[in-house]
Design a protein around this motif. Structure first.
Motif, mmCIF file in Angstrom:
data_model
loop_
_atom_site.group_PDB
_atom_site.id
_atom_site.type_symbol
_atom_site.label_atom_id
_atom_site.label_comp_id
_atom_site.label_asym_id
_atom_site.label_seq_id
_atom_site.Cartn_x
_atom_site.Cartn_y
_atom_site.Cartn_z
ATOM 1 N N VAL A 3 0.815 -1.224 0.000
ATOM 2 C CA VAL A 3 0.000 0.000 0.000
ATOM 3 C C VAL A 3 0.828 1.244 0.000
ATOM 4 C CG1 VAL A 3 -2.270 0.361 0.983
ATOM 5 C CG2 VAL A 3 -0.441 -0.699 2.374
ATOM 6 N N ALA B 155 -6.078 1.136 -5.196
ATOM 7 C CA ALA B 155 -6.873 0.686 -4.055
ATOM 8 C C ALA B 155 -7.977 1.691 -3.741
ATOM 9 C CB ALA B 155 -5.989 0.482 -2.833
ATOM 10 N N ASN C 258 -17.335 -4.398 1.218
ATOM 11 C CA ASN C 258 -16.185 -3.993 2.021
ATOM 12 C C ASN C 258 -14.947 -4.629 1.429
ATOM 13 O OD1 ASN C 258 -18.488 -4.289 4.487
ATOM 14 N ND2 ASN C 258 -17.293 -2.418 4.348
ATOM 15 N N ILE C 259 -13.835 -4.033 1.770
ATOM 16 C CA ILE C 259 -12.555 -4.466 1.228
ATOM 17 C C ILE C 259 -11.677 -5.099 2.301
ATOM 18 C CG2 ILE C 259 -10.379 -3.617 0.281
ATOM 19 C CD1 ILE C 259 -12.709 -3.464 -1.595
ATOM 20 N N ILE C 260 -11.247 -6.314 2.065
ATOM 21 C CA ILE C 260 -10.209 -6.869 2.928
ATOM 22 C C ILE C 260 -8.916 -6.736 2.159
ATOM 23 C CG2 ILE C 260 -9.259 -8.884 4.075
ATOM 24 C CD1 ILE C 260 -11.920 -9.914 4.604
ATOM 25 N N MET C 261 -8.003 -5.954 2.717
ATOM 26 C CA MET C 261 -6.772 -5.653 2.013
ATOM 27 C C MET C 261 -5.610 -6.468 2.549
ATOM 28 S SD MET C 261 -4.823 -2.040 2.035
ATOM 29 C CE MET C 261 -3.889 -2.477 3.503
ATOM 30 N N GLU C 262 -4.815 -7.006 1.665
ATOM 31 C CA GLU C 262 -3.666 -7.790 2.093
ATOM 32 C C GLU C 262 -2.412 -7.395 1.320
ATOM 33 O OE1 GLU C 262 -3.841 -10.363 4.364
ATOM 34 O OE2 GLU C 262 -5.763 -11.386 4.130
ATOM 35 N N ASN C 263 -1.393 -7.026 2.042
ATOM 36 C CA ASN C 263 -0.102 -6.735 1.417
ATOM 37 C C ASN C 263 0.631 -8.038 1.190
ATOM 38 O OD1 ASN C 263 -0.546 -4.202 3.449
ATOM 39 N ND2 ASN C 263 0.399 -3.603 1.546
#
Lengths: 334, 334
Positions: free
Chosen positions: B73, B82, B95-100
């Motif tokens: 991010v 994003a 909804n957004i589940i964000m994963e690096n």
DNA sequence: CTGTTAGCGCATTCAT
DNA sequence: ATGAATGCGCTAACAG
């Protein structure tokens, strides 16, 4: 052919055990004989079984996901915090639901409601602004919430940040030391406690220490963006100020370039100290002197604090101030 | 006093209706008499009832959350995508589940597994690299997946991006036009199809059009960061190249400043064209000429595409190439 | 328009 | 160490 989801029940049957046993091996419960564990594991592999986290969440009342509310991922400061949060979250097997709230309180309330509906186990709030409705919403939930990179002005909520007042006081003092009589304070919305309460207080404290009278016209409020910085540069130039503390690197870069384009020599004619020490401060020329906030760490520590809160552990310090530093580059004399 | 979660059942009892009816009003089902709807709404307000999204997800088999996998991010390019994703997701109540994921394939696989376990309704993938294991994982799930800001080199996955080959070809051609015989190609990992396949192909195509022989030593591969750009600047300087296309704004800023510090005059002695037109390109001096990718739009369109896929709608174009532009600032002559 | 009835997939007592 | 039974809170047929 529909996706035939295979459930814990399927493995149980196939392995000749009860679903309770399967649940145990999946969750690493030690009360399972090694051989049955192996048997179950084999079936799991063979059937390519994957536990359904939603069902698990409903049954256990824990979703292993935490909500993150931030104004805008696009801002390097918040993105860095988010990165710290995500990394330790991953470490503790939590997932992150991220929500951009912008500056609207209504949006923040909506977003919080959303997160709570999803049964997040905790939330990290990086919005800087907070009004009574939001504070009430925070107070009315049993879900742990911690502030990251900002402080609730009533200190009612757990938080992780740096001592913003002190950081600004240091910056301003430094600027005054090198001979500046008129130092501007440039920040995002004064409505935000970080700016209007803590940072501004630091500004005033430094002035007072140096017996300089506070001059309202030296306080500049602006949107948090590079372009906004460019725009406000001319106002700053005509204010007779010879230095400025700026609360955001993007804004600072704008002020720097805007001033330069106006023919103002940095740092000879005008000194600048910024706040976040993101890469931006090193990219611009002259490079920006800045407060150094441990952004990643703030996020990481906030997430760590949250895990403790979620586990019901006692935490002695609910308002953590991480140490900050100053780095002096080319936008300040000396 | 424990948090007495109040359920749909409580509302039903209190309102003197069945839970089915409550469910209907909560979900906006039109088949409810206005007066009963009102009665139920009143009780909901009075009891401060909030639907449990997890239970809803389990029952309906839709989680209304989508997973986003991105390298980092902290990179302005990905953050912008994003943002676009999140905004249209919010529009559609997702909804957004964000994963690096960083660059590790193992991490990407783990992250995908995670997301799938959470029963996300769809995923958006911005990782640039993709190997066979990951491709298989994508193929083996019924969950819709779309690539954003990158293209699967086999075009097997739906995607939204720009025509990277064309963008680079244009850039290189422009550089050759202004007299450069030796143009460097500077990018992140060549392993990534965006770089190694599309961008590099554009580079070669432009060379060919201009009858210039491809010279391996003019291809520079580096990490995607400002510091990495600084570091590689000296190598570029000693390569005799007089211009460069750079695949990332952070890297480009590093190359620009690194070269400048080495005494190289931009654009007189060396021209640079960057790729993302983030604020960075306007912050540095001289300002960077750049390809203009509609980053926010790429994210937004990708999310929109995903909603269609999730609804089982037919989409005629699964690999969308959004238009790009070029902006010439101070790092190129003319 | 409204109520009844079944699960969704799993964790968790409570027995055994 | 393992199984049986129950319910988490809600949606979705199916009746009526």
């Amino acid at each position: 052919m529909e996706k035939q989801t295979i459930t814990i029940y399927d493995v149980a049957r196939e392995a000749g055990v009860s679903m309770a046993t399967v649940s145990r091996v999946v969750n690493g419960n030690p009360n399972v004989k090694p051989e049955t564990r192996k048997k179950v594991d084999d079936v799991i592999a063979k059937l390519d079984y994957h536990p359904n986290a939603v069902a698990r969440g409903l049954a256990s009342k824990r979703s292993t996901t935490i909500g993150v509310i931030l104004p805008d991922v696009t801002n390097a400061f918040f993105a860095s915090l988010a990165r710290g949060i995500d990394d330790v979250a991953a470490m503790y097997k939590y997932n992150i639901i991220m929500e951009n709230s912008d500056e609207s309180i209504d949006r923040k309330l909506e977003v919080l409601e959303n997160l709570l509906a999803k049964q997040v186990d905790g939330v990290i709030y990086m919005g800087n602004s907070i009004d009574d409705r939001l504070r009430d919403a925070f107070k009315n939930t049993k879900t742990p919430i911690v502030f990251a990179g900002s402080v609730d002005d009533k200190k009612a909520m757990p938080s992780v940040s740096i001592d913003y007042k002190e950081a600004v006081k240091n910056s301003i003092s430094k600027l005054i030391e090198t001979g500046n009589k008129k130092v501007a304070f440039v920040s995002g919305s004064i409505e935000e406690p970080v700016n209007g309460k803590y940072r501004l207080a630091g500004y005033k404290a430094a002035l007072k220490d140096n017996k300089i009278k506070f001059d309202e016209s030296l306080v500049f409020e602006t949107a948090r963006s590079y372009d906004a910085g460019i725009k406000i540069a001319s106002e700053i130039a005509s204010s007779k100020a010879t230095a400025a503390y700026v609360s955001d690197d993007g804004i600072a870069a704008g002020v720097l370039n805007g001033l330069t384009d106006l023919g103002v020599k940095i740092p000879e004619d005008f000194e600048i100290i910024s706040s976040n020490n993101t890469d931006i401060t090193k990219m611009v020329r002259p490079q920006l002197s800045s407060v150094v906030q441990p952004m990643y760490d703030i996020g990481a520590v906030a997430m760590r604090l949250l895990t403790k809160l979620m586990n019901g552990e006692d935490v002695d310090e609910r308002n953590i101030a991480l140490p900050f530093e100053m780095v002096f580059r080319q936008s300040t004399k000396d």
